[in-house]
Motif scaffolding. Structure first.
Motif, PDB file in Angstrom:
ATOM      1  N   ASP A 353     -23.624  -5.043   2.111  1.00  0.00           N
ATOM      2  CA  ASP A 353     -23.811  -6.453   1.767  1.00  0.00           C
ATOM      3  C   ASP A 353     -24.939  -6.632   0.744  1.00  0.00           C
ATOM      4  OD1 ASP A 353     -21.847  -7.119   3.589  1.00  0.00           O
ATOM      5  OD2 ASP A 353     -23.260  -7.488   5.225  1.00  0.00           O
ATOM      6  N   TYR A 354     -25.747  -5.591   0.559  1.00  0.00           N
ATOM      7  CA  TYR A 354     -26.920  -5.708  -0.315  1.00  0.00           C
ATOM      8  C   TYR A 354     -26.944  -4.656  -1.435  1.00  0.00           C
ATOM      9  CZ  TYR A 354     -28.228  -8.447   3.733  1.00  0.00           C
ATOM     10  OH  TYR A 354     -28.220  -9.370   4.755  1.00  0.00           O
ATOM     11  N   ILE A 355     -26.240  -3.533  -1.220  1.00  0.00           N
ATOM     12  CA  ILE A 355     -26.198  -2.473  -2.223  1.00  0.00           C
ATOM     13  C   ILE A 355     -24.767  -2.345  -2.716  1.00  0.00           C
ATOM     14  CG2 ILE A 355     -26.659  -0.049  -2.711  1.00  0.00           C
ATOM     15  CD1 ILE A 355     -29.153  -1.692  -2.022  1.00  0.00           C
ATOM     16  N   ASP A 356     -24.524  -2.691  -3.957  1.00  0.00           N
ATOM     17  CA  ASP A 356     -23.185  -2.727  -4.530  1.00  0.00           C
ATOM     18  C   ASP A 356     -22.524  -1.346  -4.475  1.00  0.00           C
ATOM     19  OD1 ASP A 356     -20.990  -3.839  -5.811  1.00  0.00           O
ATOM     20  OD2 ASP A 356     -21.745  -3.300  -7.796  1.00  0.00           O
ATOM     21  N   GLY A 357     -21.348  -1.271  -3.863  1.00  0.00           N
ATOM     22  CA  GLY A 357     -20.579  -0.032  -3.815  1.00  0.00           C
ATOM     23  C   GLY A 357     -20.765   0.785  -2.558  1.00  0.00           C
ATOM     24  N   TRP A 358     -21.798   0.491  -1.783  1.00  0.00           N
ATOM     25  CA  TRP A 358     -22.076   1.285  -0.575  1.00  0.00           C
ATOM     26  C   TRP A 358     -20.920   1.170   0.416  1.00  0.00           C
ATOM     27  CZ3 TRP A 358     -26.227   4.410   0.893  1.00  0.00           C
ATOM     28  CH2 TRP A 358     -26.267   4.778   2.235  1.00  0.00           C
ATOM     29  N   GLY A 359     -20.481   2.322   0.951  1.00  0.00           N
ATOM     30  CA  GLY A 359     -19.473   2.329   1.998  1.00  0.00           C
ATOM     31  C   GLY A 359     -18.066   2.005   1.538  1.00  0.00           C
ATOM     32  N   GLU A 360     -17.802   2.054   0.227  1.00  0.00           N
ATOM     33  CA  GLU A 360     -16.480   1.687  -0.281  1.00  0.00           C
ATOM     34  C   GLU A 360     -15.667   2.898  -0.752  1.00  0.00           C
ATOM     35  OE1 GLU A 360     -17.040  -1.182  -3.351  1.00  0.00           O
ATOM     36  OE2 GLU A 360     -17.889  -2.712  -2.017  1.00  0.00           O
ATOM     37  N   SER A 361     -16.049   4.087  -0.337  1.00  0.00           N
ATOM     38  CA  SER A 361     -15.383   5.293  -0.808  1.00  0.00           C
ATOM     39  C   SER A 361     -13.970   5.437  -0.232  1.00  0.00           C
ATOM     40  CB  SER A 361     -16.192   6.537  -0.425  1.00  0.00           C
ATOM     41  OG  SER A 361     -15.478   7.705  -0.730  1.00  0.00           O
ATOM     42  N   ASN A 362     -13.022   5.760  -1.106  1.00  0.00           N
ATOM     43  CA  ASN A 362     -11.658   6.086  -0.699  1.00  0.00           C
ATOM     44  C   ASN A 362     -11.363   7.556  -0.948  1.00  0.00           C
ATOM     45  OD1 ASN A 362     -10.757   3.468   0.143  1.00  0.00           O
ATOM     46  ND2 ASN A 362     -10.742   2.862  -2.017  1.00  0.00           N
ATOM     47  N   ALA A 363     -12.414   8.366  -1.003  1.00  0.00           N
ATOM     48  CA  ALA A 363     -12.249   9.780  -1.302  1.00  0.00           C
ATOM     49  C   ALA A 363     -11.425  10.482  -0.235  1.00  0.00           C
ATOM     50  CB  ALA A 363     -13.618  10.447  -1.414  1.00  0.00           C
ATOM     51  N   ALA A 364     -10.642  11.446  -0.676  1.00  0.00           N
ATOM     52  CA  ALA A 364      -9.862  12.317   0.215  1.00  0.00           C
ATOM     53  C   ALA A 364      -8.920  11.534   1.118  1.00  0.00           C
ATOM     54  CB  ALA A 364     -10.807  13.183   1.048  1.00  0.00           C
ATOM     55  N   THR A 365      -8.239  10.541   0.579  1.00  0.00           N
ATOM     56  CA  THR A 365      -7.280   9.783   1.374  1.00  0.00           C
ATOM     57  C   THR A 365      -5.854  10.091   0.922  1.00  0.00           C
ATOM     58  OG1 THR A 365      -7.495   7.897  -0.133  1.00  0.00           O
ATOM     59  CG2 THR A 365      -8.856   7.870   1.854  1.00  0.00           C
ATOM     60  N   SER A 366      -4.976  10.205   1.880  1.00  0.00           N
ATOM     61  CA  SER A 366      -3.550  10.379   1.627  1.00  0.00           C
ATOM     62  C   SER A 366      -2.801   9.252   2.336  1.00  0.00           C
ATOM     63  CB  SER A 366      -3.077  11.736   2.158  1.00  0.00           C
ATOM     64  OG  SER A 366      -3.734  12.801   1.500  1.00  0.00           O
ATOM     65  N   ALA A 367      -1.647   8.884   1.795  1.00  0.00           N
ATOM     66  CA  ALA A 367      -0.906   7.744   2.341  1.00  0.00           C
ATOM     67  C   ALA A 367      -0.559   7.935   3.811  1.00  0.00           C
ATOM     68  CB  ALA A 367       0.363   7.520   1.524  1.00  0.00           C
ATOM     69  N   TRP A 368      -0.288   9.167   4.222  1.00  0.00           N
ATOM     70  CA  TRP A 368       0.112   9.416   5.608  1.00  0.00           C
ATOM     71  C   TRP A 368      -1.035   9.267   6.610  1.00  0.00           C
ATOM     72  CZ3 TRP A 368      -2.833  13.315   7.526  1.00  0.00           C
ATOM     73  CH2 TRP A 368      -3.306  14.288   6.641  1.00  0.00           C
ATOM     74  N   MET A 369      -2.262   9.274   6.135  1.00  0.00           N
ATOM     75  CA  MET A 369      -3.403   9.206   7.053  1.00  0.00           C
ATOM     76  C   MET A 369      -3.434   7.894   7.829  1.00  0.00           C
ATOM     77  SD  MET A 369      -6.474  11.052   4.931  1.00  0.00           S
ATOM     78  CE  MET A 369      -6.408  12.832   4.605  1.00  0.00           C
ATOM     79  N   GLU A 370      -3.137   6.805   7.143  1.00  0.00           N
ATOM     80  CA  GLU A 370      -3.111   5.510   7.822  1.00  0.00           C
ATOM     81  C   GLU A 370      -2.031   5.502   8.899  1.00  0.00           C
ATOM     82  OE1 GLU A 370      -2.647   0.741   6.772  1.00  0.00           O
ATOM     83  OE2 GLU A 370      -2.828   2.230   5.166  1.00  0.00           O
ATOM     84  N   GLN A 371      -0.880   6.092   8.590  1.00  0.00           N
ATOM     85  CA  GLN A 371       0.190   6.168   9.572  1.00  0.00           C
ATOM     86  C   GLN A 371      -0.202   7.026  10.766  1.00  0.00           C
ATOM     87  OE1 GLN A 371       3.623   7.218   6.851  1.00  0.00           O
ATOM     88  NE2 GLN A 371       4.644   5.841   8.276  1.00  0.00           N
ATOM     89  N   LEU A 372      -0.875   8.146  10.499  1.00  0.00           N
ATOM     90  CA  LEU A 372      -1.306   9.037  11.580  1.00  0.00           C
ATOM     91  C   LEU A 372      -2.282   8.318  12.506  1.00  0.00           C
ATOM     92  CD1 LEU A 372      -1.338  11.777  12.949  1.00  0.00           C
ATOM     93  CD2 LEU A 372      -3.111  12.506  11.312  1.00  0.00           C
ATOM     94  N   GLU A 373      -3.239   7.595  11.918  1.00  0.00           N
ATOM     95  CA  GLU A 373      -4.207   6.858  12.718  1.00  0.00           C
ATOM     96  C   GLU A 373      -3.514   5.800  13.585  1.00  0.00           C
ATOM     97  OE1 GLU A 373      -7.384   5.275  10.416  1.00  0.00           O
ATOM     98  OE2 GLU A 373      -8.055   7.235   9.661  1.00  0.00           O
ATOM     99  N   GLN A 374      -2.551   5.110  13.000  1.00  0.00           N
ATOM    100  CA  GLN A 374      -1.820   4.091  13.746  1.00  0.00           C
ATOM    101  C   GLN A 374      -1.010   4.726  14.873  1.00  0.00           C
ATOM    102  OE1 GLN A 374      -2.175   0.805  13.351  1.00  0.00           O
ATOM    103  NE2 GLN A 374      -0.831   0.535  15.145  1.00  0.00           N
ATOM    104  N   GLN A 375      -0.418   5.857  14.605  1.00  0.00           N
ATOM    105  CA  GLN A 375       0.365   6.557  15.619  1.00  0.00           C
ATOM    106  C   GLN A 375      -0.505   6.991  16.789  1.00  0.00           C
ATOM    107  OE1 GLN A 375       3.511   9.550  14.487  1.00  0.00           O
ATOM    108  NE2 GLN A 375       2.025  10.977  15.336  1.00  0.00           N
ATOM    109  N   VAL A 376      -1.715   7.461  16.486  1.00  0.00           N
ATOM    110  CA  VAL A 376      -2.647   7.881  17.532  1.00  0.00           C
ATOM    111  C   VAL A 376      -3.072   6.694  18.389  1.00  0.00           C
ATOM    112  CG1 VAL A 376      -4.966   8.808  17.967  1.00  0.00           C
ATOM    113  CG2 VAL A 376      -3.485   9.887  16.262  1.00  0.00           C
ATOM    114  N   LYS A 377      -3.277   5.555  17.736  1.00  0.00           N
ATOM    115  CA  LYS A 377      -3.641   4.319  18.456  1.00  0.00           C
ATOM    116  C   LYS A 377      -2.595   3.941  19.483  1.00  0.00           C
ATOM    117  CE  LYS A 377      -6.565   1.698  15.272  1.00  0.00           C
ATOM    118  NZ  LYS A 377      -6.604   0.460  14.456  1.00  0.00           N
ATOM    119  N   GLU A 378      -1.327   4.068  19.082  1.00  0.00           N
ATOM    120  CA  GLU A 378      -0.229   3.642  19.937  1.00  0.00           C
ATOM    121  C   GLU A 378      -0.001   4.613  21.081  1.00  0.00           C
ATOM    122  OE1 GLU A 378       2.937   3.422  17.156  1.00  0.00           O
ATOM    123  OE2 GLU A 378       2.210   1.566  16.195  1.00  0.00           O
TER     124      GLU A 378
END
Length: 378
Positions: A353-378
């Motif tokens: 909220d005070y340092i521009d760009g902090w915590g906004e990294s999308n490094a090392a992401t693949s499209a299937w990762m979001e699906q895997l996380e959702q599958q684990v949740k369920e």
């Protein structure tokens, strides 16, 4: 405006690399293994490392995986938040991670590495350590088909991704701020210890800093890494303050937050409000010290330790899935100044909220990762 310029620079750099590659490397683009890039890349920018080729969860990661995280040591809140990030990301992917703390014993670290390989884990994370102690074990892991991702380590082996915090930029951001705040001249104390890859890199910049600012003089240097680094630093700093009375020290450069914490406590207890501290690394505890009224700690260059752990895990899962990963990856560091922060205490989760760009990294992401996380949740 700053973000736009940065993106333009990245695009131009990428275009230049592409053109060079098209001219000189056309015959070299053959069917190499996924984890072995056709040429070594010295710096990979976070925004260029997205893989969205498929949303299907690869079979290799679509099950609970056993991950080993082998650490040289676990001292201070930076390490604890790094571990928290590793655990959080592995658990989101449905896996389990075992943390091996070597208590700053490289021989023990090598033994932990051999144990993980012999147990047949699915992937290995390495935090710090040195190549001369670990390279044989890493080669053994690769031969066994176990992917490895290292953090702040000097290992350089094909197929092993090594990530870092861009220690050169971290050191320069903090040191440049120090120099500007004391108008390019004065006496400083340097707290440092060798034997650690990130410390050695930061020291390279410190030596260049002394050449860049000849009117800034180092009058004392000390530093040890122990189970009580902050307390030991405080004791040593107290001795320095007695040796150099008020008016003889302008600033302290502490390229590790455990050093900075000890130095700040000694300075404040001695009532030496003329001395400013400039550090590297950041944690919730560090923020509380920096935000304290009239704190001696003026600035710290840092990355989010939890995010470091998460990115390292994501690279490892990409490797396990058979996706290409870079040989070298540096996280973008940020300079967090006391004057940029609000008066009320905040946590690491709120720095963005005070340092521009902090915590906004999308490094090392693949499209299937979001699906895997959702599958684990369920």
């Amino acid at each position: 405006m700053k973000k736009n310029l940065s993106k333009l620079f990245i695009l131009l750099l990428a275009l230049n690399i592409f053109l060079i590659g098209c001219t000189n490397e056309q015959d070299a683009v053959s069917s190499q293994p996924a984890d072995e890039p056709t040429e070594q890349v010295d710096v990979i920018n976070e925004d260029t490392n997205k893989n969205t080729s498929t949303a299907t969860i690869p079979e290799a990661v679509n099950k609970p995986l056993k991950i080993a995280a082998i650490m040289q040591m676990s001292i201070g809140t930076f390490s604890s938040q790094y571990v928290a990030g590793v655990k959080e990301q592995v658990e989101k992917f449905g896996g389990e991670v075992q943390i091996y703390n070597s208590n700053n014993d490289l021989a023990q670290m090598a033994t932990h590495l051999d144990t993980a390989v012999n147990q047949g884990v699915d992937g290995i994370l390495i935090d710090h350590g040195r190549a001369d102690a670990l390279e044989a074990g890493v080669k053994k892991a690769i031969e066994a088909g176990i992917p490895v991702v290292v953090f702040d380590n000097d290992i350089d082996l094909p197929g092993v991704t090594k990530i870092d915090q861009d220690d050169y930029s971290l050191a320069w951001d903090s040191l440049k701020t120090l120099a500007q705040d004391i108008d390019g001249e004065g006496n400083i104390v340097y707290i440092w210890v060798g034997g650690f890859t990130p410390m050695e890199r930061r020291n390279v910049i410190y030596e260049a800093f002394k050449t860049r600012y000849p009117a800034i003089q180092e009058i004392a240097r000390f530093g040890t890494a122990s189970a009580n680094t902050a307390l030991d630093t405080q004791t040593q700093m107290e001795a320095i303050l007695k040796q150099y009375p008020k008016g003889e020290i302008d600033a302290v450069f502490a390229p590790w937050d455990e050093f900075a914490k000890g130095a700040v406590r000694a300075i404040e207890q001695a009532g030496r409000d003329e001395i400013s501290v400039y550090g590297i690394d950041l944690s919730d505890e560090d923020l509380q010290i920096i935000q304290k009224e009239n704190s001696a700690w003026k600035a710290s260059a840092a990355t989010d330790p939890a995010e470091v752990g998460k990115i390292q895990v994501r690279f490892l899962y990409q490797k396990i899935a058979g996706e290409p990963t870079p040989q070298i990856f540096s996280l973008d560091p940020y300079l967090v100044k006391q004057t940029d922060l609000p008066k009320q205490n905040i946590s690491m989760d709120e720095i963005g909220d005070y340092i521009d760009g902090w915590g906004e990294s999308n490094a090392a992401t693949s499209a299937w990762m979001e699906q895997l996380e959702q599958q684990v949740k369920e």
